[in-house]
Write a protein that holds these residues in place. Structure first.
Motif, PDB file in Angstrom:
ATOM      1  N   GLU A  79      50.946  61.554  35.250  1.00 29.68           N
ATOM      2  CA  GLU A  79      50.464  60.256  35.723  1.00 29.68           C
ATOM      3  C   GLU A  79      50.095  60.317  37.205  1.00 29.68           C
ATOM      4  OE1 GLU A  79      49.466  56.219  35.591  1.00 29.68           O
ATOM      5  OE2 GLU A  79      49.990  57.488  33.891  1.00 29.68           O
ATOM      6  N   VAL A  80      50.975  60.893  38.031  1.00 31.11           N
ATOM      7  CA  VAL A  80      50.704  61.004  39.470  1.00 31.11           C
ATOM      8  C   VAL A  80      49.514  61.922  39.717  1.00 31.11           C
ATOM      9  CG1 VAL A  80      51.646  61.766  41.690  1.00 31.11           C
ATOM     10  CG2 VAL A  80      53.097  60.488  40.095  1.00 31.11           C
ATOM     11  N   LYS A  81      49.449  63.038  38.988  1.00 33.24           N
ATOM     12  CA  LYS A  81      48.331  63.980  39.140  1.00 33.24           C
ATOM     13  C   LYS A  81      47.003  63.297  38.829  1.00 33.24           C
ATOM     14  CE  LYS A  81      47.048  66.695  35.894  1.00 33.24           C
ATOM     15  NZ  LYS A  81      46.886  67.707  34.848  1.00 33.24           N
ATOM     16  N   GLU A  82      46.934  62.596  37.710  1.00 36.06           N
ATOM     17  CA  GLU A  82      45.677  61.955  37.310  1.00 36.06           C
ATOM     18  C   GLU A  82      45.286  60.842  38.277  1.00 36.06           C
ATOM     19  OE1 GLU A  82      43.560  63.141  35.142  1.00 36.06           O
ATOM     20  OE2 GLU A  82      44.990  64.754  34.803  1.00 36.06           O
ATOM     21  N   GLY A  95      48.522  57.771  44.918  1.00 36.64           N
ATOM     22  CA  GLY A  95      48.653  58.007  43.484  1.00 36.64           C
ATOM     23  C   GLY A  95      50.076  57.803  43.009  1.00 36.64           C
ATOM     24  N   LEU A  96      51.030  58.242  43.813  1.00 45.67           N
ATOM     25  CA  LEU A  96      52.434  58.036  43.467  1.00 45.67           C
ATOM     26  C   LEU A  96      52.778  56.551  43.479  1.00 45.67           C
ATOM     27  CD1 LEU A  96      55.321  58.958  42.908  1.00 45.67           C
ATOM     28  CD2 LEU A  96      55.597  59.264  45.376  1.00 45.67           C
ATOM     29  N   GLU A  97      52.361  55.859  44.525  1.00 46.12           N
ATOM     30  CA  GLU A  97      52.651  54.426  44.616  1.00 46.12           C
ATOM     31  C   GLU A  97      52.042  53.666  43.440  1.00 46.12           C
ATOM     32  OE1 GLU A  97      51.181  53.497  48.502  1.00 46.12           O
ATOM     33  OE2 GLU A  97      52.805  54.585  49.488  1.00 46.12           O
ATOM     34  N   SER A  98      50.828  54.020  43.052  1.00 47.87           N
ATOM     35  CA  SER A  98      50.163  53.365  41.922  1.00 47.87           C
ATOM     36  C   SER A  98      50.816  53.699  40.591  1.00 47.87           C
ATOM     37  CB  SER A  98      48.696  53.772  41.854  1.00 47.87           C
ATOM     38  OG  SER A  98      48.011  53.294  42.967  1.00 47.87           O
ATOM     39  N   SER A  99      51.521  54.815  40.532  1.00 53.07           N
ATOM     40  CA  SER A  99      52.126  55.272  39.285  1.00 53.07           C
ATOM     41  C   SER A  99      53.556  54.778  39.078  1.00 53.07           C
ATOM     42  CB  SER A  99      52.131  56.807  39.259  1.00 53.07           C
ATOM     43  OG  SER A  99      50.821  57.302  39.333  1.00 53.07           O
ATOM     44  N   LEU A 100      54.133  54.124  40.067  1.00 54.39           N
ATOM     45  CA  LEU A 100      55.548  53.764  39.975  1.00 54.39           C
ATOM     46  C   LEU A 100      55.879  52.868  38.788  1.00 54.39           C
ATOM     47  CD1 LEU A 100      56.603  53.355  43.708  1.00 54.39           C
ATOM     48  CD2 LEU A 100      57.191  55.192  42.116  1.00 54.39           C
ATOM     49  N   SER A 101      55.018  51.918  38.452  1.00 50.80           N
ATOM     50  CA  SER A 101      55.332  51.059  37.304  1.00 50.80           C
ATOM     51  C   SER A 101      55.298  51.874  36.009  1.00 50.80           C
ATOM     52  CB  SER A 101      54.393  49.856  37.228  1.00 50.80           C
ATOM     53  OG  SER A 101      53.076  50.265  36.994  1.00 50.80           O
ATOM     54  N   ALA A 102      54.356  52.793  35.892  1.00 52.31           N
ATOM     55  CA  ALA A 102      54.315  53.658  34.704  1.00 52.31           C
ATOM     56  C   ALA A 102      55.554  54.546  34.655  1.00 52.31           C
ATOM     57  CB  ALA A 102      53.048  54.511  34.702  1.00 52.31           C
ATOM     58  N   ILE A 103      55.970  55.064  35.808  1.00 47.85           N
ATOM     59  CA  ILE A 103      57.153  55.925  35.859  1.00 47.85           C
ATOM     60  C   ILE A 103      58.398  55.137  35.463  1.00 47.85           C
ATOM     61  CG2 ILE A 103      58.654  57.247  37.411  1.00 47.85           C
ATOM     62  CD1 ILE A 103      56.047  58.141  38.864  1.00 47.85           C
ATOM     63  N   ARG A 104      58.478  53.883  35.878  1.00 49.03           N
ATOM     64  CA  ARG A 104      59.607  53.049  35.452  1.00 49.03           C
ATOM     65  C   ARG A 104      59.612  52.907  33.926  1.00 49.03           C
ATOM     66  NH1 ARG A 104      57.838  49.929  40.034  1.00 49.03           N
ATOM     67  NH2 ARG A 104      59.217  50.396  41.769  1.00 49.03           N
ATOM     68  N   GLY A 105      58.450  52.731  33.338  1.00 48.60           N
ATOM     69  CA  GLY A 105      58.351  52.670  31.882  1.00 48.60           C
ATOM     70  C   GLY A 105      58.777  53.981  31.235  1.00 48.60           C
ATOM     71  N   PHE A 106      58.375  55.110  31.850  1.00 46.94           N
ATOM     72  CA  PHE A 106      58.784  56.421  31.340  1.00 46.94           C
ATOM     73  C   PHE A 106      60.303  56.582  31.433  1.00 46.94           C
ATOM     74  CE2 PHE A 106      54.464  58.112  32.993  1.00 46.94           C
ATOM     75  CZ  PHE A 106      53.811  57.588  31.881  1.00 46.94           C
ATOM     76  N   LEU A 107      60.891  56.023  32.502  1.00 45.86           N
ATOM     77  CA  LEU A 107      62.338  56.095  32.680  1.00 45.86           C
ATOM     78  C   LEU A 107      63.056  55.301  31.583  1.00 45.86           C
ATOM     79  CD1 LEU A 107      64.392  57.361  34.544  1.00 45.86           C
ATOM     80  CD2 LEU A 107      64.249  55.352  36.005  1.00 45.86           C
ATOM     81  N   ASP A 108      62.535  54.131  31.246  1.00 42.56           N
ATOM     82  CA  ASP A 108      63.097  53.365  30.121  1.00 42.56           C
ATOM     83  C   ASP A 108      62.999  54.174  28.828  1.00 42.56           C
ATOM     84  OD1 ASP A 108      63.692  51.203  31.734  1.00 42.56           O
ATOM     85  OD2 ASP A 108      61.864  50.098  31.214  1.00 42.56           O
ATOM     86  N   ARG A 109      61.856  54.800  28.637  1.00 42.29           N
ATOM     87  CA  ARG A 109      61.642  55.613  27.438  1.00 42.29           C
ATOM     88  C   ARG A 109      62.621  56.791  27.413  1.00 42.29           C
ATOM     89  NH1 ARG A 109      55.662  57.947  25.898  1.00 42.29           N
ATOM     90  NH2 ARG A 109      56.290  59.205  24.122  1.00 42.29           N
ATOM     91  N   LEU A 110      62.866  57.389  28.573  1.00 37.26           N
ATOM     92  CA  LEU A 110      63.831  58.483  28.674  1.00 37.26           C
ATOM     93  C   LEU A 110      65.198  58.016  28.189  1.00 37.26           C
ATOM     94  CD1 LEU A 110      64.952  61.240  29.699  1.00 37.26           C
ATOM     95  CD2 LEU A 110      65.130  60.168  31.959  1.00 37.26           C
ATOM     96  N   GLY A 111      65.637  56.863  28.670  1.00 35.85           N
ATOM     97  CA  GLY A 111      66.931  56.329  28.242  1.00 35.85           C
ATOM     98  C   GLY A 111      66.989  56.116  26.740  1.00 35.85           C
ATOM     99  N   ASN A 112      65.917  55.580  26.180  1.00 34.62           N
ATOM    100  CA  ASN A 112      65.864  55.351  24.733  1.00 34.62           C
ATOM    101  C   ASN A 112      65.902  56.668  23.954  1.00 34.62           C
ATOM    102  OD1 ASN A 112      65.731  52.587  25.104  1.00 34.62           O
ATOM    103  ND2 ASN A 112      63.490  52.549  25.053  1.00 34.62           N
ATOM    104  N   GLU A 113      65.185  57.684  24.461  1.00 32.27           N
ATOM    105  CA  GLU A 113      65.157  58.976  23.771  1.00 32.27           C
ATOM    106  C   GLU A 113      66.536  59.643  23.791  1.00 32.27           C
ATOM    107  OE1 GLU A 113      61.976  61.137  25.639  1.00 32.27           O
ATOM    108  OE2 GLU A 113      60.436  59.972  24.605  1.00 32.27           O
ATOM    109  N   ILE A 114      67.226  59.549  24.926  1.00 32.41           N
ATOM    110  CA  ILE A 114      68.570  60.132  25.008  1.00 32.41           C
ATOM    111  C   ILE A 114      69.519  59.369  24.070  1.00 32.41           C
ATOM    112  CG2 ILE A 114      70.571  60.505  26.501  1.00 32.41           C
ATOM    113  CD1 ILE A 114      68.566  61.150  28.761  1.00 32.41           C
TER     114      ILE A 114
END
Length: 144
Positions: free
Chosen positions: A34-37, A119-138
């Motif tokens: 996400e940050v790269k793109e 790019g990092l600042e713009s990606s933070l909301s997506a990263i928060r969503g990925f973090l929620d997904r990480l918790g669900n996957e674990i």
């Protein structure tokens, strides 16, 4: 630039690597991508960009089990090369308009474009969503 999730390394030590390695690796890969793109999109819009700088933004993920970090940037560009100077000038600016934290010797110059930081600042909301997904996957792996 660094994002740190406080307490993550202590939590992971308490969990089985088999439980967290794949979800954590997936989280880091999604976040780095996400940050790269977003960084690439911002780089292409720069006035001096020919595609070369944007195409060399890459990411690297920790190979430990479990992985604990990811890096995004111009990782495969040789320091001191023309492309390295071009990427650095675009990110931090040059001369009087440059980032005060980076030394600049020329007058005038270009203002910082902050392709990766933006790019990092713009990606933070997506990263928060990925973090929620990480918790669900674990949690799903824990329950099965």
């Amino acid at each position: 630039m660094k994002i740190e999730i406080r307490g993550l390394d202590e939590l992971i030590k308490k969990l089985s690597p088999e439980l967290v390695s794949k979800p954590l690796g997936d989280f880091l890969k999604r976040s780095a991508t996400e940050v790269k793109e977003e960084g690439r999109r911002r780089t292409v819009s720069s006035w001096y960009e020919t595609g070369e700088t944007a195409n060399t933004i890459t990411y690297e993920i920790d190979r430990a089990n479990p992985p604990l970090w990811a890096k995004v940037g111009w990782l495969d560009v040789s320091p001191g090369s023309t492309l390295w100077f071009k990427a650095r000038a675009g990110e931090f600016g040059t001369g009087r308009q440059g980032d005060p934290a980076v030394s600049h010797t020329s007058r005038g110059g270009i203002r910082p474009r902050r392709m990766l930081r933006g790019g990092l600042e713009s990606s933070l909301s997506a990263i928060r969503g990925f973090l929620d997904r990480l918790g669900n996957e674990i949690r799903d792996r824990w329950e099965h």
